[in-house]
Structures are given as C-alpha cells and as structure tokens.
Design a protein around this motif. Structure first.
Motif, PDB file in Angstrom:
ATOM      1  N   GLY A   1       0.843  -1.205   0.000  1.00  0.00           N
ATOM      2  CA  GLY A   1       0.000   0.000   0.000  1.00  0.00           C
ATOM      3  C   GLY A   1       0.861   1.232   0.000  1.00  0.00           C
ATOM      4  O   GLY A   1       2.081   1.164  -0.096  1.00  0.00           O
ATOM      5  N   ASP A   2       0.218   2.374   0.122  1.00  0.00           N
ATOM      6  CA  ASP A   2       0.922   3.655   0.042  1.00  0.00           C
ATOM      7  C   ASP A   2       1.713   3.896   1.331  1.00  0.00           C
ATOM      8  O   ASP A   2       1.570   3.168   2.313  1.00  0.00           O
ATOM      9  CB  ASP A   2      -0.117   4.767  -0.202  1.00  0.00           C
ATOM     10  N   VAL A   3       2.446   4.958   1.338  1.00  0.00           N
ATOM     11  CA  VAL A   3       3.190   5.363   2.535  1.00  0.00           C
ATOM     12  C   VAL A   3       2.178   5.589   3.674  1.00  0.00           C
ATOM     13  O   VAL A   3       1.150   6.230   3.459  1.00  0.00           O
ATOM     14  CB  VAL A   3       3.952   6.678   2.228  1.00  0.00           C
ATOM     15  N   PRO A   4       2.452   5.065   4.873  1.00  0.00           N
ATOM     16  CA  PRO A   4       1.491   5.248   5.981  1.00  0.00           C
ATOM     17  C   PRO A   4       1.191   6.724   6.226  1.00  0.00           C
ATOM     18  O   PRO A   4       2.082   7.575   6.098  1.00  0.00           O
ATOM     19  CB  PRO A   4       2.207   4.634   7.189  1.00  0.00           C
ATOM     20  N   ILE A   5      -0.037   6.983   6.624  1.00  0.00           N
ATOM     21  CA  ILE A   5      -0.513   8.375   6.658  1.00  0.00           C
ATOM     22  C   ILE A   5       0.284   9.251   7.631  1.00  0.00           C
ATOM     23  O   ILE A   5       0.557  10.425   7.341  1.00  0.00           O
ATOM     24  CB  ILE A   5      -2.036   8.413   6.933  1.00  0.00           C
ATOM     25  N   ALA A   6       0.685   8.679   8.769  1.00  0.00           N
ATOM     26  CA  ALA A   6       1.420   9.503   9.747  1.00  0.00           C
ATOM     27  C   ALA A   6       2.769   9.944   9.153  1.00  0.00           C
ATOM     28  O   ALA A   6       3.200  11.096   9.299  1.00  0.00           O
ATOM     29  CB  ALA A   6       1.637   8.718  11.037  1.00  0.00           C
ATOM     30  N   GLU A   7       3.378   8.994   8.441  1.00  0.00           N
ATOM     31  CA  GLU A   7       4.672   9.295   7.817  1.00  0.00           C
ATOM     32  C   GLU A   7       4.486  10.336   6.699  1.00  0.00           C
ATOM     33  O   GLU A   7       5.256  11.290   6.556  1.00  0.00           O
ATOM     34  CB  GLU A   7       5.203   7.985   7.219  1.00  0.00           C
ATOM     35  N   PHE A   8       3.419  10.123   5.925  1.00  0.00           N
ATOM     36  CA  PHE A   8       3.110  11.035   4.819  1.00  0.00           C
ATOM     37  C   PHE A   8       2.901  12.464   5.350  1.00  0.00           C
ATOM     38  O   PHE A   8       3.401  13.446   4.800  1.00  0.00           O
ATOM     39  CB  PHE A   8       1.865  10.520   4.089  1.00  0.00           C
ATOM     40  N   ARG A   9       2.197  12.552   6.456  1.00  0.00           N
ATOM     41  CA  ARG A   9       1.943  13.873   7.063  1.00  0.00           C
ATOM     42  C   ARG A   9       3.274  14.548   7.438  1.00  0.00           C
ATOM     43  O   ARG A   9       3.471  15.730   7.220  1.00  0.00           O
ATOM     44  CB  ARG A   9       1.057  13.682   8.306  1.00  0.00           C
ATOM     45  N   ARG A  10       4.158  13.744   7.977  1.00  0.00           N
ATOM     46  CA  ARG A  10       5.478  14.268   8.351  1.00  0.00           C
ATOM     47  C   ARG A  10       6.211  14.792   7.110  1.00  0.00           C
ATOM     48  O   ARG A  10       6.790  15.870   7.115  1.00  0.00           O
ATOM     49  CB  ARG A  10       6.282  13.139   9.023  1.00  0.00           C
ATOM     50  N   HIS A  11       6.130  14.004   6.035  1.00  0.00           N
ATOM     51  CA  HIS A  11       6.795  14.426   4.792  1.00  0.00           C
ATOM     52  C   HIS A  11       6.211  15.735   4.287  1.00  0.00           C
ATOM     53  O   HIS A  11       6.936  16.613   3.815  1.00  0.00           O
ATOM     54  CB  HIS A  11       6.631  13.365   3.695  1.00  0.00           C
ATOM     55  N   LEU A  12       4.887  15.820   4.395  1.00  0.00           N
ATOM     56  CA  LEU A  12       4.234  17.036   3.889  1.00  0.00           C
ATOM     57  C   LEU A  12       4.682  18.270   4.658  1.00  0.00           C
ATOM     58  O   LEU A  12       4.938  19.324   4.083  1.00  0.00           O
ATOM     59  CB  LEU A  12       2.713  16.910   3.990  1.00  0.00           C
TER      60      LEU A  12
END
Ligand SMILES: Cc1ncc(COP(=O)(O)O)c(C=O)c1O
Length: 483
Positions: A13-24
């Motif tokens: 699946g995609d990058v986990p949402i918590a990690e994605f939020r951090r990237h953003l």
C-alpha cells in the motif's frame, strides 16, 4: 530470500498516513525556504551536458528508499543542476509565472489527481475550467460568442485552431484526409517574427512547412501589410488556396504587435481564417493602458492566450478561444464506446475539443491565483514590469557602448553592445550572454534581429525588483568592460 516473502502484507500500500503527514510538513518548509532564499542561489548551473546523469545511478531502483534520502538528493543533485526560472534575476524569455497561490494550487491538484476528460469524470474540474475560461474572456474584452478550452501550450492550441480552419476550407478532411482529393495547396501567412509553432502546426496537419509564408516585418517588427496583400494575390494567381493569417500580439523576440485591425480586414475580404497568437502579449489586455492591443480581436476566428507566460499561472496553462466553439467540437468530437455513458447530460466534455483525452485539473490553480490577486493585483505587477523594462531601456540609452535594438514593448527589452568593430559585434554580444549567464547570478537570452545578434531581457517574475535589475545592469556593464 524470495522477494515476495520479503515484503510483509502489512507494508503493502501507500506510505502510511502519519509518515506522509510528516513528509508534507517537511516539504512545506522546503518549499517556503526555497522561495525565501531563492535570490541567494545560482540562477543556472555551469555543468557540462551529462553531469547530472553521471551523478545518478543508471540502474532503476530495485528496493524502495526513504523520502528523506530522495529529498536529500533533490537538494544535492537536482537543485544545483537547475535553471531557476522563478529566480528574481532570471530574465530569460518572458520572465516567469511562479507565485505562492500558484504553488498552492498545484499542491491541491496533486492529491485530487482527476482526469477531467468528461463532465461526469469530474464535474467540478469541467465547470471550473468553463468558469475561468469565461473570466479570462471577459478580461480579454472578447465578445461572448468566443468559447475556449485549456491546453498545455500555445503550440498545441494553434494546431487545433488550424485544424478547424483546414476543415472549413476543405470540408470532410476530418473524414477523408487530404490526399487523392484534388484539393488546392493551402497557404498560411505569418510575419517573419512569428513563433515557430506555426510551422509545427503545418507539419502536424499535413499542410506542410513550406506552405507557411513568412511575410517580412516593418522597422517596428510588425507584419508589413502591403507585402501580405501581394503574397496572397501571388499565391492565388498560382492556384494556391490562402487558408489563414496568424497575427501576433507580443512576438517572441521583441514583443511587437501586428496591425490586427488591418489584418482582420484582409481576412474578411479574402475569406481567410484569422488566428491571433497572444501567447505572451495577450495577457496585457487586462492592463487598461494596454487595451489598444485588443483592436480587431473580435473579428478573429481564434485567439491564444498563455496565462503561464503573463498572467501568473504556472506552466502549463494555455487557452484557445474560438469564435463559436462548436466549430472546434465538430472537428474533434469522437466518443469511444466505453465513455458513452459518461458523456450524457453533460454541459461540456472537454475531451471533445481536442486530440487529448486525459486532462489535468488545470483550472484549479488559475482560479486560486486569480482570486488571490484579482485583476487589480495582477495589473499592479504588470505595470511594475513595464516600468522596469522602460527604466532598463533608459539606462541603455545613456551608455554609449550599447543601443536599443527594438522599441520596448510590454516587459521585453532587446539591446546590443556596439562599442567595437562592426564585424565583431555578433560574436561579442554572444560572448556577453555566455559570460553573464556563466556568472550564475543572472540569466538573459540572445536573439537575432535583422540578422544581428542582440541581447534580450524579459520581465515577468513577481519577485524581480528595481534593485535586482540594477544588479543585472551593473553585471552587464562590468562584462562589457572585461571584453
Ligand atoms: C509568441 C509565441 N507564441 C507561441 C509560443 C509557444 O508557446 P508554448 O510553449 O505555450 O507552446 C511562444 C513561446 O515562447 C511564443 O513566444
């Protein structure tokens, strides 16, 4: 170990949402830092061709990598290898259109990632496109019989416009093509200053590059009307069929404006298609003191405006207007069976207005930018660019090592170093551009006018100030001293 066993199902699946939020969040800071510090970095690299590829692995990635690693490589390898078009001392081409609301608009459209091919595949994208096209039409003072469509570029737009002209001059070309039909050779007329996209369109449409007749321009780089008339008459005598005139508002080298009311008269008399290439200059119609450029537009069959050149929308966003948009639809509508259900009850399916099926949600960024600045805001920026262009021209006029190579129009200034033997000047002007750009502090371009090499600046970046321009001029003067 076998590859399938290596990736647990929980990690698919995609990058986990918590990690994605951090990237953003990290990316938000990265973007703001880039904007804040942009004037500190080199405008353009000095590397030899191939240097960036050589620094990157040639093999495709086998295993995934972290965002942090990838972003670090963007900083380390990609950014230094870039021409920074948004840099305030980037004065190439027409300047550029990066703005904060434009960046925000691009960011929002990324997660939505819709395909606005039909109304049903994304009603909001289709309706917003229709809305912003109509806002722009009002700003351009075009009558409401003009309808438009957003393409990526003006080059694609002119090809579509001329496809309609070709269909109307040789009915059923859409169905039967051009060959074995006893059709006369079609001719297209444009000035010697017009953009090469005219020939590209003729190539793509089977009209042929040689059937584009380049009409000489006058001393202000505007199409010479008497020669246009003579060329058309000569072609008629030879049995050719004059198809279209392409008039330019804001030519690529000097931003000159063709005499459109006179060209419109010729097109009316000769029953030819009038296309106006306002890719750069058209946007200046929103500035009240530039409204004169719109003279004759209402008589055109088609007009192109590139908000990604002048009206602060990031690449890509080009609008083609056609008087009675149905003429364009008739040439390009073609509904494949699998999309038939999607096209019912639609107010507009933009896939019907061109060869492209899949379409980005481009309208969103334009809508956000134009709402953020309003016409007044954009006019303020554009007036400043016009003022800076004139100021730069004044500096040139008082330094007798230089001369203006064309009248200043919109945000464009063409000038030439002249303090040497005539035979050496072309090379010296080229050398100056190379040295100036090689400094990494400034980016300008060169062009040829009447066979002579000249330097050229285009103002358009909203970050460019008078102080930046003074620095550019000082660097140009220093470069001249070092020749
Ligand atoms: C006057 C003019 N028309 C058309 C074009 C082509 O623009 P695009 O890159 O959108 O195809 C250019 C590009 O600079 C131009 O200067």
């Amino acid at each position: 170990m076998n590859k399938e066993a290596k990736t647990p199902a929980s990690e698919l699946g995609d990058v986990p949402i918590a990690e994605f939020r951090r990237h953003l969040h990290k990316l938000a800071d990265w973007i703001a830092d880039y904007r804040e510090n942009i004037s500190e970095i080199r405008v353009a690299p000095n590397d030899k061709p191939g240097a960036i590829r050589a620094a990157l692995p040639a093999q495709p990635p086998e295993d995934g990598e972290s965002f942090e690693n990838i972003l670090a490589d963007v900083d380390r390898l990609i950014l230094p290898g870039m021409v920074h078009w948004s840099h305030p001392m980037f004065l190439g081409y027409f300047g550029w259109t990066t703005t904060a609301p434009g960046i925000l608009g691009e960011i929002i459209s990324a997660p939505l990632n819709v395909n606005a091919m039909t109304w049903r595949t994304c009603p909001a994208a289709t309706e917003l496109e229709t809305l912003v096209i109509d806002w722009l039409r009002q700003w351009m003072h075009l009558p409401n019989e003009f309808g438009g469509v957003v393409y990526d570029t003006a080059s694609v737009g002119i090809m579509h416009a001329l496809a309609v002209a070709r269909e109307e001059a040789g009915p059923s070309t859409r169905k039967l093509g051009l060959t074995m039909r006893d059709l006369p050779r079609l001719r297209i007329y444009t000035s010697d200053q017009a953009h090469s996209s005219v020939e590209k369109a003729a190539i793509a449409l089977g009209i042929g590059e040689e059937n584009v007749r380049r009409v000489p321009s006058d001393k202000e780089f505007r199409m010479e009307m008497s020669i246009l008339r003579e060329t058309i008459a000569q072609d008629r005598r030879l049995g050719f069929k004059p198809l279209a005139v392409i008039a330019t508002v804001g030519t690529t080298s000097t931003a000159s404006v063709d005499p459109i009311p006179e060209i419109a008269r010729v097109c009316r008399e000769e029953k030819m298609w009038l296309h106006i290439d306002g890719a750069y200059g058209g946007g200046f119609a929103i500035v009240p003191e530039c409204k004169w450029i719109t003279g004759g537009w209402s008589e055109a069959d088609s007009i192109i405006i590139n908000p990604h050149k002048t009206l602060f929308v990031p690449l890509d966003f080009s609008v083609l207007y056609v008087r009675d948009l149905e003429r364009l639809r008739r040439v390009f509508t073609l509904v494949p069976e699998y999309l038939r259900g999607d096209t019912v009850e639609a107010e507009k399916n933009y896939m019907d207005y061109g060869i492209q099926l899949g379409r980005r949600f481009r309208a969103l960024k334009a809508w956000m930018i134009w709402r953020t600045f309003g016409r007044e805001g954009m006019v303020t920026f554009m007036r400043e660019h016009i003022r800076l262009a004139k100021l730069f021209a004044d500096w040139i006029k008082i330094d007798n090592r230089f001369e203006l190579a064309a009248s200043v129009s919109m945000g464009v200034v063409c000038f030439r170093f002249i303090a040497a033997d005539a035979g050496k000047l072309d090379n010296l002007n080229m050398t100056m551009v190379e040295r100036i750009n090689g400094s990494g502090r400034v980016y300008i371009t060169q062009t040829k006018l009447r066979g002579r090499t000249v330097m050229r600046i285009g103002l358009g970046n909203i970050l460019t100030t008078e102080e930046h321009l003074r620095n550019v001029w000082e660097l140009i003067q220093k470069t001249a001293e070092g020749l």
